[in-house]
Design an enzyme around this catalytic site. Structure first.
Site, short mmCIF file in Angstrom:
data_model
loop_
_atom_site.label_atom_id
_atom_site.label_comp_id
_atom_site.label_asym_id
_atom_site.label_seq_id
_atom_site.Cartn_x
_atom_site.Cartn_y
_atom_site.Cartn_z
N ALA A 1 2.62 14.32 3.70
CA ALA A 1 1.23 13.90 3.89
C ALA A 1 1.21 12.58 4.64
O ALA A 1 1.10 11.51 4.06
CB ALA A 1 0.53 13.76 2.54
N ASN B 1 0.85 -1.19 0.00
CA ASN B 1 0.00 0.00 0.00
C ASN B 1 0.88 1.24 0.00
O ASN B 1 1.70 1.42 0.90
CB ASN B 1 -0.89 -0.03 1.24
CG ASN B 1 -1.73 1.22 1.42
OD1 ASN B 1 -1.21 2.33 1.50
ND2 ASN B 1 -3.02 1.05 1.53
N GLN C 1 5.19 -7.47 46.32
CA GLN C 1 3.98 -6.84 45.79
C GLN C 1 4.27 -5.91 44.61
O GLN C 1 3.44 -5.78 43.71
CB GLN C 1 3.27 -6.05 46.90
CG GLN C 1 2.54 -6.94 47.89
CD GLN C 1 1.71 -6.14 48.88
OE1 GLN C 1 1.93 -4.94 49.06
NE2 GLN C 1 0.76 -6.79 49.52
N GLU D 1 -7.53 -2.98 8.91
CA GLU D 1 -6.18 -2.95 9.45
C GLU D 1 -6.17 -2.53 10.91
O GLU D 1 -5.55 -3.18 11.75
CB GLU D 1 -5.30 -2.01 8.63
CG GLU D 1 -3.85 -1.98 9.11
CD GLU D 1 -2.92 -1.24 8.16
OE1 GLU D 1 -2.58 -1.82 7.12
OE2 GLU D 1 -2.55 -0.09 8.47
N SER E 1 -0.24 11.98 8.63
CA SER E 1 -1.57 12.03 9.24
C SER E 1 -2.53 12.85 8.38
O SER E 1 -3.72 12.55 8.30
CB SER E 1 -1.48 12.61 10.65
OG SER E 1 -0.72 11.77 11.50
N THR F 1 1.23 7.03 2.17
CA THR F 1 1.92 8.06 2.94
C THR F 1 2.98 8.77 2.10
O THR F 1 3.67 8.15 1.29
CB THR F 1 2.57 7.45 4.19
OG1 THR F 1 1.56 6.83 4.99
CG2 THR F 1 3.29 8.51 5.01
N GLN G 1 11.32 -4.27 32.76
CA GLN G 1 11.57 -3.93 34.16
C GLN G 1 11.60 -5.18 35.03
O GLN G 1 12.43 -5.31 35.93
CB GLN G 1 10.50 -2.96 34.66
CG GLN G 1 10.86 -2.27 35.96
CD GLN G 1 11.96 -1.24 35.77
OE1 GLN G 1 12.18 -0.76 34.67
NE2 GLN G 1 12.66 -0.91 36.85
#
Length: 408
Positions: free
Chosen positions: A158, A151, A307, A270, A160, A154, A364
């Site tokens: 151009a 595809n 915890q 998508e 967003s 973009t 983490q």
């Protein structure tokens, strides 16, 4: 349906019962027997055939056409494409289930991303254009993976603001002449076809955008591979240059000005179905973190007894389950033919943000091991970073949702 341990064969079709269940809109995720068999087959195939060597391919940023072919032969390159055109004919819910299983079983996120971009952003618009000529000519080979389609929408100016595209298509002597460039085109370096969006009437904005199917060997079309990405590294991408690229009028997909509608429908698929991959990947990461917390000992105690650690894992579980509910709610609305753009935007926004945070939490929990490439713990984080950008950024999803809520 592939049933043996080696997952030979092709992805099977759903039974009639799968058309009425699961009732995900009411939060029931119980699968029918055909759905469970399909999911189990995809999990086995992903784990035994697609995952081996994934970390080495990712380190090299290498796309494996052989694995693409295996995945396509299994039925993973044309999930929503109707059976008459060579696909599996799955609805949105069943497609999501398969893609989620790929996310859980396949460590090669880039390969899954390339398959999904090929299906949802490229093959779906050809199918939904209802052009019998294009469907006959391309869909069988696309669903079988013999052709790869990219595809090309973009542009450098151009992203967003998609419909400010500068790529233009002008009529000349019974042909269209395409000029312009497209960037961040997934699968471009390996694509056989390009679905190119260009303006045929700049004064009409989005209503002046048309779509064209352009073979790779068309004179005037040139592809330059992009630099390696942070995540999804085995999915190749590139820049497409169009310089007096001449195509016949028959290359146009649908009538002039239909490009925006085709693009919008492809984004529903998508944004909806592709993000099922991240739900599966989050579950895979969560299971690994739980096992680590059970066996890792620090200060004479297992990590899971602290915890701070158990709370972090619970948050990962919470994100996973809320992601799944939002995902399948959108899928069920689509399956029922109801309006689902709000549900899809909510799902896409939440899953992309949730996957990123869960990727951070996984690192983490593993400490220093989590930041070593060899461990693969960081894969979810790296693959989730672009998820907040492609298919409409998180900011754009919030803008769309605000409009749907009636906000100014």
């Amino acid at each position: 349906m592939a049933r043996d341990p080696q997952c030979a064969g092709r992805l099977g079709q759903p039974g009639d019962a799968s058309r009425t269940s699961p009732c995900v809109a009411s939060a029931s995720l119980e699968l029918t027997e055909p759905q469970r068999e399909r999911v189990d087959a995809v999990l086995r195939f992903a784990r035994t055939r697609l995952s081996p060597g994934a970390r080495e391919r990712e380190a090299a940023g290498a796309f494996d056409r052989g694995l693409w072919g295996e995945a396509a032969a299994f039925g993973l390159a044309g999930l929503p494409i109707p059976e008459e055109w060579g696909g599996s004919g799955l609805d949105a819910v069943d497609t999501m289930l398969v893609v989620e299983a790929l996310g859980k079983g396949c460590e090669d996120g880039g390969l899954v991303f390339s398959l999904c971009a090929h299906m949802f952003a490229s093959a779906v618009p050809i199918w939904r254009s209802r052009s019998a000529e294009h469907c006959r000519r391309y869909l069988g080979d696309l669903a079988a993976g013999r052709l790869i389609c990219a595809n090309a929408a973009t542009e450098p100016e151009a992203g967003s603001d998609l419909y400010s595209m500068r790529a233009a298509a002008r009529r000349e002597n019974g042909q269209y002449v395409l000029d312009g460039s497209k960037c961040f085109v997934t699968n471009a370096p390996v694509a056989d076809l390009f679905l190119v969006y260009a303006s045929t009437d700049p004064g009409r904005g989005s209503f002046g955008v048309s779509a064209f199917v352009v073979p790779r060997d068309t004179p005037g079309l040139r592809v330059v591979p992009e630099r390696q990405k942070t995540g999804l590294r085995t999915s190749p991408w590139g820049t497409l240059y169009l310089d007096e690229c001449r195509v016949p009028e028959s290359a146009r997909l649908g009538p002039e000005g239909a490009g925006a509608a085709l693009f919008g429908e492809s984004m529903i698929w998508e944004r909806g179905c592709l993000f099922a991959y991240y739900v599966g990947a989050m579950e895979r990461s969560l299971e690994r973190c739980i096992e680590h917390a059970r066996v890792r000992v620090q200060f004479g105690r297992r990590l899971g007894e602290f915890q701070a650690v158990s709370g972090r894992i619970v948050d990962m579980k919470l994100r996973l389950e809320t992601s799944r509910l939002l995902l399948y709610r959108a899928g069920e609305l689509h399956r029922q033919g109801k309006r689902c753009d709000e549900a899809v935007a909510l799902s896409k926004l939440w899953i992309s943000e949730a996957a990123l945070q869960s990727g951070l939490d996984a690192i983490q929990l593993f400490g220093g091991t989590g930041v070593t490439a060899e461990s693969g713990v960081d894969a979810l984080l790296r693959d989730a970073v672009p998820a907040r950008i492609f298919s409409g950024t998180s900011e754009i999803q919030r803008v769309l949702l605000a409009r749907m809520l009636g906000l100014p």
